[in-house]
Design a protein around this motif. Structure first.
Motif, PDB file in Angstrom:
ATOM      1  N   SER A  55     -30.988 -71.491  57.438  1.00  0.00           N
ATOM      2  CA  SER A  55     -31.675 -72.482  56.609  1.00  0.00           C
ATOM      3  C   SER A  55     -30.706 -73.416  55.900  1.00  0.00           C
ATOM      4  O   SER A  55     -31.063 -74.547  55.561  1.00  0.00           O
ATOM      5  CB  SER A  55     -32.565 -71.785  55.585  1.00  0.00           C
ATOM      6  OG  SER A  55     -31.800 -70.955  54.731  1.00  0.00           O
ATOM      7  N   ILE A  56     -29.471 -72.948  55.652  1.00  0.00           N
ATOM      8  CA  ILE A  56     -28.478 -73.820  55.014  1.00  0.00           C
ATOM      9  C   ILE A  56     -27.360 -74.200  55.977  1.00  0.00           C
ATOM     10  O   ILE A  56     -26.433 -74.917  55.616  1.00  0.00           O
ATOM     11  CB  ILE A  56     -27.890 -73.187  53.737  1.00  0.00           C
ATOM     12  CG1 ILE A  56     -27.114 -71.901  54.069  1.00  0.00           C
ATOM     13  CG2 ILE A  56     -28.971 -72.907  52.718  1.00  0.00           C
ATOM     14  CD1 ILE A  56     -26.313 -71.356  52.893  1.00  0.00           C
ATOM     15  N   GLY A  57     -27.409 -73.662  57.200  1.00  0.00           N
ATOM     16  CA  GLY A  57     -26.446 -74.038  58.220  1.00  0.00           C
ATOM     17  C   GLY A  57     -25.051 -73.508  57.992  1.00  0.00           C
ATOM     18  O   GLY A  57     -24.069 -74.166  58.353  1.00  0.00           O
ATOM     19  N   SER A  58     -24.925 -72.300  57.418  1.00  0.00           N
ATOM     20  CA  SER A  58     -23.598 -71.744  57.208  1.00  0.00           C
ATOM     21  C   SER A  58     -23.683 -70.234  57.049  1.00  0.00           C
ATOM     22  O   SER A  58     -24.752 -69.679  56.778  1.00  0.00           O
ATOM     23  CB  SER A  58     -22.936 -72.356  55.972  1.00  0.00           C
ATOM     24  OG  SER A  58     -21.552 -72.062  55.953  1.00  0.00           O
ATOM     25  N   LYS A  59     -22.545 -69.583  57.223  1.00  0.00           N
ATOM     26  CA  LYS A  59     -22.437 -68.154  56.943  1.00  0.00           C
ATOM     27  C   LYS A  59     -21.982 -67.969  55.506  1.00  0.00           C
ATOM     28  O   LYS A  59     -21.131 -68.718  55.008  1.00  0.00           O
ATOM     29  CB  LYS A  59     -21.436 -67.483  57.890  1.00  0.00           C
ATOM     30  CG  LYS A  59     -21.881 -67.456  59.339  1.00  0.00           C
ATOM     31  CD  LYS A  59     -20.843 -66.775  60.218  1.00  0.00           C
ATOM     32  CE  LYS A  59     -21.289 -66.776  61.673  1.00  0.00           C
ATOM     33  NZ  LYS A  59     -20.293 -66.153  62.560  1.00  0.00           N
ATOM     34  N   ILE A  60     -22.531 -66.958  54.860  1.00  0.00           N
ATOM     35  CA  ILE A  60     -22.196 -66.676  53.472  1.00  0.00           C
ATOM     36  C   ILE A  60     -21.855 -65.194  53.341  1.00  0.00           C
ATOM     37  O   ILE A  60     -22.514 -64.344  53.942  1.00  0.00           O
ATOM     38  CB  ILE A  60     -23.374 -67.015  52.524  1.00  0.00           C
ATOM     39  CG1 ILE A  60     -23.770 -68.489  52.664  1.00  0.00           C
ATOM     40  CG2 ILE A  60     -23.015 -66.693  51.081  1.00  0.00           C
ATOM     41  CD1 ILE A  60     -22.721 -69.470  52.200  1.00  0.00           C
TER      42      ILE A  60
END
Length: 371
Positions: free
Chosen positions: A143-148
């Motif tokens: 949904s935010i286009g990144s790995k966290i």
């Protein structure tokens, strides 16, 4: 600067999975979380309950897939969670063992630190992430286009177990990219501003062992990997111990966004960006701690007179852990600046650990050089 260092889980090593189950008395009150192929190869004779990662996820874990795992595991009764697999499985297990009814998004919210509802044993089947000794879980959030990534105080295992036999089925590509990720951990943490004499010791031992192993592959072929299994597992674990105390830096930050955008496995992504980032570091500050790494590369790999040791490292990686150009993953030249801005926006947790600061222009240059 203050210093803090700890090794949280108890460490164990066994030659075989059977020796582990006997020593730790695995029963039906245990839940083994693994992949079906690993279960069929090594774990059929155990009385433990099972939960299979591949029933929920075909690649690296997303927050949506882990939410499904949480719903399944909350219906089960068990006293210990025994996670056996690569970094994705171990990262998921740290969350599955938490005493909470929150979703992944809720768990990753600031300040949320639940306790643990069961014992936790983490057993790696690759020689890369070292996450059997860390408390961090890394998931892809489409949904935010990144790995966290987030560290959970209760995410540290009670026991981290290294089993040589479990490397016997590892595909070469998985071995190569996972061991390269361990190398990246050790290299980045050695240079991190918060590194200490303790992390330095673990990092340099890991770097030397992995480079020596890679040289043996170049000289003798891939068959030597099984002979060196214990050395790779130990090196990965040492890098993981360092990672449990000091976070990685710019290589991981750049890889996190690229891996999410193009669905590239984590170890492959970090291996991609290691050489260009370290060449920029060496260009900007060759006389700092990076000089220690340069001398180690010269000692183990060898560097021609006047040559750049990080060119030699790049050549060694190309021989042992070959990759593709970024364009082959679907990136375009026009993406470099936009990707760099996204890294700056979403990965400050890692960028603050850089050896020297990397600007958006530096990060865009890294992407562009690999196109």
């Amino acid at each position: 600067m203050t210093m803090k260092f700890a090794v949280r889980p108890q460490l164990h090593g066994y030659d075989t999975f059977a020796a582990f189950t006997e020593a730790h008395t695995v029963t039906e009150r245990d839940l083994i979380f693994t992949q079906r192929v690993l279960h069929d190869a090594f774990m059929k004779d155990t009385p433990a309950q099972t939960l299979f990662y591949d029933d929920f996820c075909g690649g690296e874990p997303t927050d949506v897939a882990v939410d499904e795992m949480l719903r399944a595991v909350r219906k089960l009764g068990f006293e210990r969670l025994i996670a056996i697999g690569g970094g994705s499985i171990l990262d998921c297990a740290k969350v599955l063992a938490l005493d909470s009814d929150k979703t992944v998004a809720g768990l990753f919210a600031a300040g949320v630190q639940p306790g643990r509802k069961a014992g936790l044993l983490l057993i790696p089947t690759t020689c890369g992430t070292g996450c059997e000794v860390t408390c961090v879980s890394v998931f892809d959030f489409p949904s935010i286009g990144s790995k966290i990534g987030k560290g959970f105080d209760a995410g540290f295992a009670d026991h981290a177990v290294l089993i040589d036999e479990l490397l016997s089925k590892i595909p070469y590509h998985v071995f190569a990219t996972s061991s390269a990720d361990a190398l990246v951990h050790a290299l980045e943490i050695y240079l991190a501003p918060r590194a200490s004499a303790y992390t330095d010791m673990f990092c340099m031992a890991a770097i030397r062992a992995i480079l020596q192993g890679y040289m043996r592959i170049v000289q003798h072929g891939r068959d030597v990997i099984q002979q060196d299994a214990k050395a790779y597992l130990t090196a990965s674990n040492m890098a993981g111990i360092a990672l449990a105390n000091v976070l990685a830096g710019g290589v991981h930050a750049i890889a996190m966004h690229f891996g999410s955008a193009h669905h590239v496995p984590h170890g492959e992504a970090t291996r991609l960006f290691l050489p260009p980032v370290f060449k920029i570091y060496y260009e900007k500050a060759p006389d700092g701690k990076i000089a220690d790494i340069a001398r180690l590369i010269e000692d183990v790999v060898g560097v021609s007179d006047g040559g750049n040791p990080f060119d030699a490292l790049d050549a060694l990686l190309a021989a042992v852990v070959p990759t593709r150009r970024l364009g082959e993953y679907g990136m375009t030249a026009g993406d470099a600046g936009r990707y760099a801005d996204k890294v700056i926006e979403t990965q400050q947790r890692l960028l603050v650990n850089n050896y020297v600061p990397l600007s958006a222009q530096d990060i865009a240059r890294v992407y562009s050089e690999l196109m």
